[in-house]
Every structure is written in C-alpha cells, then in structure tokens.
Motif scaffolding. Structure first.
Motif, mmCIF file in Angstrom:
data_model
loop_
_atom_site.group_PDB
_atom_site.id
_atom_site.type_symbol
_atom_site.label_atom_id
_atom_site.label_comp_id
_atom_site.label_asym_id
_atom_site.label_seq_id
_atom_site.Cartn_x
_atom_site.Cartn_y
_atom_site.Cartn_z
ATOM 1 N N GLU A 177 6.736 106.096 35.923
ATOM 2 C CA GLU A 177 7.481 106.433 37.141
ATOM 3 C C GLU A 177 6.682 106.221 38.425
ATOM 4 O O GLU A 177 6.976 106.813 39.454
ATOM 5 C CB GLU A 177 8.040 107.856 37.066
ATOM 6 N N ARG A 178 5.705 105.339 38.387
ATOM 7 C CA ARG A 178 4.882 105.084 39.572
ATOM 8 C C ARG A 178 5.269 103.795 40.285
ATOM 9 O O ARG A 178 4.887 103.587 41.430
ATOM 10 C CB ARG A 178 3.411 105.043 39.182
ATOM 11 N N THR A 179 6.026 102.917 39.603
ATOM 12 C CA THR A 179 6.392 101.634 40.193
ATOM 13 C C THR A 179 7.888 101.405 40.040
ATOM 14 O O THR A 179 8.432 101.514 38.943
ATOM 15 C CB THR A 179 5.634 100.475 39.505
ATOM 16 N N LEU A 180 8.537 101.090 41.155
ATOM 17 C CA LEU A 180 9.952 100.752 41.154
ATOM 18 C C LEU A 180 10.076 99.238 41.283
ATOM 19 O O LEU A 180 9.467 98.637 42.170
ATOM 20 C CB LEU A 180 10.671 101.439 42.322
ATOM 21 N N TYR A 181 10.852 98.627 40.409
ATOM 22 C CA TYR A 181 11.085 97.180 40.440
ATOM 23 C C TYR A 181 12.506 96.934 40.934
ATOM 24 O O TYR A 181 13.451 97.548 40.438
ATOM 25 C CB TYR A 181 10.911 96.574 39.047
ATOM 26 N N LEU A 182 12.656 96.035 41.890
ATOM 27 C CA LEU A 182 13.957 95.713 42.471
ATOM 28 C C LEU A 182 14.061 94.209 42.619
ATOM 29 O O LEU A 182 13.165 93.585 43.196
ATOM 30 C CB LEU A 182 14.086 96.382 43.849
ATOM 31 N N SER A 183 15.117 93.615 42.091
ATOM 32 C CA SER A 183 15.284 92.173 42.264
ATOM 33 C C SER A 183 16.045 91.910 43.569
ATOM 34 O O SER A 183 16.915 92.672 43.961
ATOM 35 C CB SER A 183 16.024 91.554 41.069
ATOM 36 N N GLU A 184 15.670 90.827 44.209
ATOM 37 C CA GLU A 184 16.285 90.430 45.474
ATOM 38 C C GLU A 184 16.434 88.917 45.462
ATOM 39 O O GLU A 184 15.517 88.202 45.037
ATOM 40 C CB GLU A 184 15.409 90.855 46.648
ATOM 41 N N ALA A 185 17.575 88.415 45.908
ATOM 42 C CA ALA A 185 17.803 86.973 45.994
ATOM 43 C C ALA A 185 18.373 86.643 47.361
ATOM 44 O O ALA A 185 19.104 87.437 47.960
ATOM 45 C CB ALA A 185 18.756 86.512 44.897
ATOM 46 N N GLU A 186 18.022 85.454 47.844
ATOM 47 C CA GLU A 186 18.554 84.961 49.111
ATOM 48 C C GLU A 186 19.453 83.777 48.816
ATOM 49 O O GLU A 186 19.072 82.857 48.086
ATOM 50 C CB GLU A 186 17.410 84.546 50.030
ATOM 51 N N ASN A 187 20.657 83.786 49.376
ATOM 52 C CA ASN A 187 21.619 82.701 49.189
ATOM 53 C C ASN A 187 21.743 81.890 50.474
ATOM 54 O O ASN A 187 21.740 82.452 51.577
ATOM 55 C CB ASN A 187 23.021 83.249 48.891
ATOM 56 N N LYS A 188 21.899 80.594 50.321
ATOM 57 C CA LYS A 188 22.263 79.702 51.431
ATOM 58 C C LYS A 188 23.267 78.707 50.874
ATOM 59 O O LYS A 188 22.986 78.030 49.874
ATOM 60 C CB LYS A 188 21.041 78.978 51.986
ATOM 61 N N GLY A 189 24.437 78.638 51.486
ATOM 62 C CA GLY A 189 25.465 77.714 51.021
ATOM 63 C C GLY A 189 25.918 77.978 49.603
ATOM 64 O O GLY A 189 26.350 77.064 48.901
ATOM 65 N N GLY A 190 25.813 79.204 49.149
ATOM 66 C CA GLY A 190 26.236 79.578 47.806
ATOM 67 C C GLY A 190 25.185 79.368 46.737
ATOM 68 O O GLY A 190 25.416 79.700 45.585
ATOM 69 N N ALA A 191 24.032 78.810 47.126
ATOM 70 C CA ALA A 191 22.958 78.571 46.160
ATOM 71 C C ALA A 191 21.833 79.558 46.400
ATOM 72 O O ALA A 191 21.534 79.901 47.554
ATOM 73 C CB ALA A 191 22.422 77.146 46.301
ATOM 74 N N VAL A 192 21.212 80.017 45.326
ATOM 75 C CA VAL A 192 20.060 80.894 45.455
ATOM 76 C C VAL A 192 18.871 80.041 45.895
ATOM 77 O O VAL A 192 18.529 79.065 45.247
ATOM 78 C CB VAL A 192 19.752 81.605 44.126
ATOM 79 N N VAL A 193 18.251 80.416 47.022
ATOM 80 C CA VAL A 193 17.113 79.650 47.532
ATOM 81 C C VAL A 193 15.811 80.420 47.436
ATOM 82 O O VAL A 193 14.737 79.850 47.623
ATOM 83 C CB VAL A 193 17.349 79.190 48.996
ATOM 84 N N ALA A 194 15.859 81.699 47.167
ATOM 85 C CA ALA A 194 14.644 82.491 47.010
ATOM 86 C C ALA A 194 14.946 83.711 46.164
ATOM 87 O O ALA A 194 16.027 84.281 46.236
ATOM 88 C CB ALA A 194 14.109 82.934 48.376
ATOM 89 N N ASN A 195 13.957 84.092 45.358
ATOM 90 C CA ASN A 195 14.020 85.318 44.546
ATOM 91 C C ASN A 195 12.784 86.127 44.806
ATOM 92 O O ASN A 195 11.751 85.647 45.075
ATOM 93 C CB ASN A 195 14.098 84.989 43.056
#
Length: 198
Positions: free
Chosen positions: A180-198
């Motif tokens: 319980e010391r580390t929280l993991y969260l996924s994040e993605a950036e979309n441009k034009g409907g495509a994922v360009v960064a995770n």
C-alpha cells in the motif's frame, strides 16, 4: 558464460511454462461484450461486470457463472469495476459517479452508496487499501483528442468522503501495491483518435 547469464538460465529453468486456455468464450459466456472490471473475493472466486449483457449487473465467473448482484433500484447503473474488502463488494458505477457497496453477502438484494461526487468523471476502475478502507478511483471522458482533464484520480476515505487528487489525460487502470505504498495509474493521450502516449 557470465554469472548473470547463469542466474537467468537457472531462474528460467525453475519457472514452469504454462499454456493459457480460454475459460470463457463467446459461445460459453453468460457475460455481454462489455465484460471487464474483474475482481476476486477472499475465497478466490472471480467476478466481472456486464452479466447477462446488463450494465447494472455483476456476475460470478468462477467457479460457476451466476448472477452476483443486479441493481434493481438503479437499472441505469453502469458497473465497470469490482473490488472486495471489509466484508463487502465495492462496485464502480460509471453513470452514477459513485461506488456502490453490497454488504449483505449472500442475499445481494441491495446496495448502498459508499462514496459519491457528481464531479467525478466516472469512476472507471478502483483500487482498495485494505488497511484503511481508502479507495482510489480512476475515471475518463473518452474523446478523439484528450487533454488534461479527460481523466481524473479520486480517493474516498473510510467515511465515504470523496476528494479529487488530480486531473490527467485519459486514465483507466489503477492498482495499489501489496504494501500500500505505491499507487499505479495508467494514463493515455489521444490525438485524432489514436493513442500517442502512455
């Protein structure tokens, strides 16, 4: 051969290889196309959302497929995640901007709201700190072009008080480390409907 290669070879030999076999298929599943949000209770039983193709229903996957809970009081509920702790099932309700708690383990006839805030984007997924009862929630507003604010991170304390911790691009999966010391969260950036960064 150096020591690192020997250790790697020894470790690889000690780990048995397993071949995965599908447990559910489209032909055998009692779940709809939106099945996700898997959670496991303290007895090792597996659950998922979208039982009988209903967004307001959660089903047991293993050891046998069966209805676990259907929100008859809120048929528009959209459950997207399941976690277990403190003698209850915790269900992330996307449409209701809440986490529902099912405590009557055995009857599954009624849920109460564990936490709620209309400003939550969803919640989409949840993680539970078992030592404190604190919940962490991710949410997203899927768009072709994401921006900071297309995703958010919330926490709900044991009393049910919800607090936003931050705004992000599109957030989805969330998990808390065993200690319980580390929280993991996924994040993605979309441009034009495509994922360009995770």
């Amino acid at each position: 051969m150096n020591l690192a290669v020997l250790l790697a070879a020894a470790a690889a030999a000690a780990v048995p290889a397993h071949r995965a076999q599908p447990y559910l298929t489209a032909q055998t599943s009692a779940f709809g196309a939106l099945i996700e949000g898997a959670g496991v209770d303290s007895l090792g039983r597996l659950y998922a959302v979208h039982y009988n193709a209903s967004t307001a229903a959660v089903g047991r996957v293993f050891p046998a497929q069966e209805l676990f809970y259907a929100d008859r009081a809120r048929p528009a509920a959209w459950f997207n995640g399941v976690r277990f702790g403190g003698g209850a099932a915790l269900l992330a309700d996307v449409r209701g901007h809440r986490v529902a708690r099912v405590r009557d383990m055995g009857a599954f006839s009624h849920a109460e709201t564990r936490c709620h805030d209309a400003a939550m984007l969803q919640p989409n997924d949840l993680a539970l700190a078992h030592s404190t009862g604190r919940l962490f929630l991710s949410g997203m507003n899927y768009t072709r072009d994401s921006a900071v604010g297309s995703g958010d991170l919330w926490t709900c304390d044991a009393r049910g008080v919800a607090t936003r911790l931050g705004l992000f691009h599109r957030t989805n999966g969330i998990e808390l480390s065993f200690d319980e010391r580390t929280l993991y969260l996924s994040e993605a950036e979309n441009k034009g409907g495509a994922v360009v960064a995770n």
